[in-house]
Design an enzyme around this catalytic site. Structure first.
Site, PDB file in Angstrom:
ATOM      1  N   ASP A  25       0.919  -1.251  -0.047  1.00  0.00           N
ATOM      2  CA  ASP A  25      -0.049   0.059   0.077  1.00  0.00           C
ATOM      3  C   ASP A  25       0.885   1.227   0.008  1.00  0.00           C
ATOM      4  O   ASP A  25       1.468   1.364   0.767  1.00  0.00           O
ATOM      5  CB  ASP A  25      -0.899  -0.008   1.208  1.00  0.00           C
ATOM      6  CG  ASP A  25      -1.943   1.256   1.349  1.00  0.00           C
ATOM      7  OD1 ASP A  25      -1.690   2.217   0.554  1.00  0.00           O
ATOM      8  OD2 ASP A  25      -2.974   1.036   2.048  1.00  0.00           O
ATOM      9  N   ASN A  39      -5.797  13.117 -10.973  1.00  0.00           N
ATOM     10  CA  ASN A  39      -6.541  13.871 -12.239  1.00  0.00           C
ATOM     11  C   ASN A  39      -6.291  15.247 -12.230  1.00  0.00           C
ATOM     12  O   ASN A  39      -5.682  15.632 -11.327  1.00  0.00           O
ATOM     13  CB  ASN A  39      -8.042  13.311 -12.362  1.00  0.00           C
ATOM     14  CG  ASN A  39      -8.699  13.885 -11.307  1.00  0.00           C
ATOM     15  OD1 ASN A  39      -8.739  15.170 -11.025  1.00  0.00           O
ATOM     16  ND2 ASN A  39      -9.432  12.884 -10.594  1.00  0.00           N
ATOM     17  N   GLY A  47      -9.574   5.247  -6.574  1.00  0.00           N
ATOM     18  CA  GLY A  47      -8.210   4.474  -6.684  1.00  0.00           C
ATOM     19  C   GLY A  47      -7.153   4.917  -5.583  1.00  0.00           C
ATOM     20  O   GLY A  47      -7.496   5.308  -4.464  1.00  0.00           O
ATOM     21  N   VAL A  48      -5.813   5.068  -6.074  1.00  0.00           N
ATOM     22  CA  VAL A  48      -4.830   5.278  -5.156  1.00  0.00           C
ATOM     23  C   VAL A  48      -4.938   6.954  -4.542  1.00  0.00           C
ATOM     24  O   VAL A  48      -4.565   7.231  -3.698  1.00  0.00           O
ATOM     25  CB  VAL A  48      -3.684   5.065  -5.855  1.00  0.00           C
ATOM     26  CG1 VAL A  48      -3.138   6.160  -6.982  1.00  0.00           C
ATOM     27  CG2 VAL A  48      -2.316   5.130  -4.910  1.00  0.00           C
ATOM     28  N   ASP A  49      -5.506   7.793  -5.723  1.00  0.00           N
ATOM     29  CA  ASP A  49      -5.803   9.061  -5.414  1.00  0.00           C
ATOM     30  C   ASP A  49      -6.718   9.284  -4.020  1.00  0.00           C
ATOM     31  O   ASP A  49      -6.431   9.664  -2.997  1.00  0.00           O
ATOM     32  CB  ASP A  49      -6.283   9.646  -6.614  1.00  0.00           C
ATOM     33  CG  ASP A  49      -6.425  11.517  -6.246  1.00  0.00           C
ATOM     34  OD1 ASP A  49      -5.989  11.968  -5.392  1.00  0.00           O
ATOM     35  OD2 ASP A  49      -7.026  11.942  -7.304  1.00  0.00           O
ATOM     36  N   SER A 136      -1.619   5.246 -14.086  1.00  0.00           N
ATOM     37  CA  SER A 136      -2.633   5.070 -15.364  1.00  0.00           C
ATOM     38  C   SER A 136      -3.046   3.778 -15.494  1.00  0.00           C
ATOM     39  O   SER A 136      -4.059   3.371 -16.445  1.00  0.00           O
ATOM     40  CB  SER A 136      -1.774   5.391 -16.471  1.00  0.00           C
ATOM     41  OG  SER A 136      -1.778   7.065 -16.875  1.00  0.00           O
ATOM     42  N   TYR A 140      -7.674   4.802 -15.542  1.00  0.00           N
ATOM     43  CA  TYR A 140      -7.241   5.283 -16.836  1.00  0.00           C
ATOM     44  C   TYR A 140      -6.725   4.419 -17.892  1.00  0.00           C
ATOM     45  O   TYR A 140      -6.511   4.532 -19.066  1.00  0.00           O
ATOM     46  CB  TYR A 140      -5.947   6.245 -16.969  1.00  0.00           C
ATOM     47  CG  TYR A 140      -6.367   7.437 -16.318  1.00  0.00           C
ATOM     48  CD1 TYR A 140      -7.742   7.966 -16.008  1.00  0.00           C
ATOM     49  CD2 TYR A 140      -5.404   8.712 -16.146  1.00  0.00           C
ATOM     50  CE1 TYR A 140      -7.986   9.125 -15.596  1.00  0.00           C
ATOM     51  CE2 TYR A 140      -5.695   9.854 -15.783  1.00  0.00           C
ATOM     52  CZ  TYR A 140      -6.968  10.081 -15.519  1.00  0.00           C
ATOM     53  OH  TYR A 140      -7.450  11.302 -14.821  1.00  0.00           O
TER      54      TYR A 140
HETATM   55  P1  ADP Z   1      -5.171   5.857 -12.646  1.00  0.00           P
HETATM   56  O1  ADP Z   1      -6.255   6.964 -12.885  1.00  0.00           O
HETATM   57  O2  ADP Z   1      -3.811   6.679 -12.965  1.00  0.00           O
HETATM   58  O3  ADP Z   1      -5.001   4.662 -13.530  1.00  0.00           O
HETATM   59  P2  ADP Z   1      -5.474   4.548 -10.158  1.00  0.00           P
HETATM   60  O4  ADP Z   1      -5.650   5.020  -8.942  1.00  0.00           O
HETATM   61  O5  ADP Z   1      -7.056   4.095 -10.768  1.00  0.00           O
HETATM   62  O6  ADP Z   1      -5.068   5.519 -11.286  1.00  0.00           O
HETATM   63  O7  ADP Z   1      -4.849   3.254 -10.463  1.00  0.00           O
HETATM   64  C1  ADP Z   1      -3.320   3.398 -10.434  1.00  0.00           C
HETATM   65  C2  ADP Z   1      -2.984   2.015  -9.656  1.00  0.00           C
HETATM   66  O8  ADP Z   1      -2.902   2.347  -8.402  1.00  0.00           O
HETATM   67  C3  ADP Z   1      -3.665   0.845  -9.936  1.00  0.00           C
HETATM   68  O9  ADP Z   1      -2.825  -0.592 -10.283  1.00  0.00           O
HETATM   69  C4  ADP Z   1      -4.350   0.383  -8.464  1.00  0.00           C
HETATM   70  O10 ADP Z   1      -4.504  -0.830  -8.186  1.00  0.00           O
HETATM   71  C5  ADP Z   1      -3.310   0.935  -7.631  1.00  0.00           C
HETATM   72  N1  ADP Z   1      -3.591   1.141  -6.385  1.00  0.00           N
HETATM   73  C6  ADP Z   1      -4.782   1.644  -5.953  1.00  0.00           C
HETATM   74  N2  ADP Z   1      -4.888   1.881  -4.563  1.00  0.00           N
HETATM   75  C7  ADP Z   1      -3.556   1.682  -4.100  1.00  0.00           C
HETATM   76  C8  ADP Z   1      -2.499   1.946  -2.835  1.00  0.00           C
HETATM   77  N3  ADP Z   1      -3.243   2.081  -1.917  1.00  0.00           N
HETATM   78  N4  ADP Z   1      -1.453   1.581  -2.938  1.00  0.00           N
HETATM   79  C9  ADP Z   1      -0.740   1.247  -4.147  1.00  0.00           C
HETATM   80  N5  ADP Z   1      -1.429   1.230  -5.437  1.00  0.00           N
HETATM   81  C10 ADP Z   1      -2.824   1.309  -5.198  1.00  0.00           C
END
Ligand code: ADP
Length: 190
Positions: A25, A39, A47-49, A136, A140
């Protein structure tokens, strides 16, 4: 042997600089900066954001709002830096990845710029350790096998070129993403 608290995934060293991969994480990383796959609005998302803003608290969003008020939305490929609120990291670097549109719209170049501009900004701020998610490849839609190659090559290139950074870590959320990045790392020339 790695020192206490240091991750022990696959790694490559470039002189004193290290590129490593772990599954985990991003929000728990104790590094100088974690990178947010944001974004353009910088107003949070899924997601990660979403995970970063939830764990870090409102100070990050406040800082993002000030940046957007001053400079407008953040174009894809560029990066900005803010406080990290309650996160163990000291800063958050926000970058905007490309949306996948089939690969002919300059997606690889934009993704490459995300990694390079994030590392350049970290270096400019005197930071020495940075952790990235797989930019991405979630909402994305960028195919992870291809994104991993772009990501690992861009970072390796910056470290080989003498970046002042000492540690760059990719923190992969899923086993499949981790495997794709492991293959990409293994494919790098010596
Ligand atoms: P994007 O819009 O750039 O595609 P996302 O957040 O949807 O960004 O996804 C980017 C990557 O981050 C994905 O592989 C997702 O599985 C991953 N992700 C989501 N939450 C976490 C986290 N807490 N730590 C690390 N990676 C994460």
């Amino acid at each position: 042997m790695p020192s206490a608290g240091q991750a022990t995934g696959p790694a490559r060293n470039f002189g004193p600089r290290r590129l490593e991969l772990i599954r985990g994480d991003l929000t728990g990383q104790q590094v100088d900066a974690i990178v947010n796959a944001a974004n353009s609005s910088l107003m949070g998302g899924g997601g990660v954001d979403g995970a970063i803003h939830r764990a870090g608290g409102p100070a990050i969003l406040q800082a993002c709002r000030r940046i957007v008020e001053a400079k407008g939305p953040l174009p894809a490929g560029q990066a900005v830096i803010t406080v990290a609120g309650r996160l163990p990291a000291r800063h958050v670097i926000h970058t905007v990845g490309p949306r996948w549109r089939g690969g002919d719209g300059g997606e690889a170049e934009t993704l490459d710029r995300c990694y390079r501009s994030s590392l350049a900004l970290a270096a400019e701020k005197g930071l020495s350790s940075v952790a990235f998610p797989s930019i991405s490849t979630g909402a994305y839609g960028y195919p992870v096998e291809q994104a991993a190659l772009v990501a690992v090559r861009a970072v390796a290139d910056m470290l080989r070129a003498g970046s002042p950074l000492r540690l760059v870590r990719f923190v992969l959320f899923s086993e499949a993403d981790f495997d794709a990045y492991r293959r990409a790392l293994a494919s790098l020339p010596d």
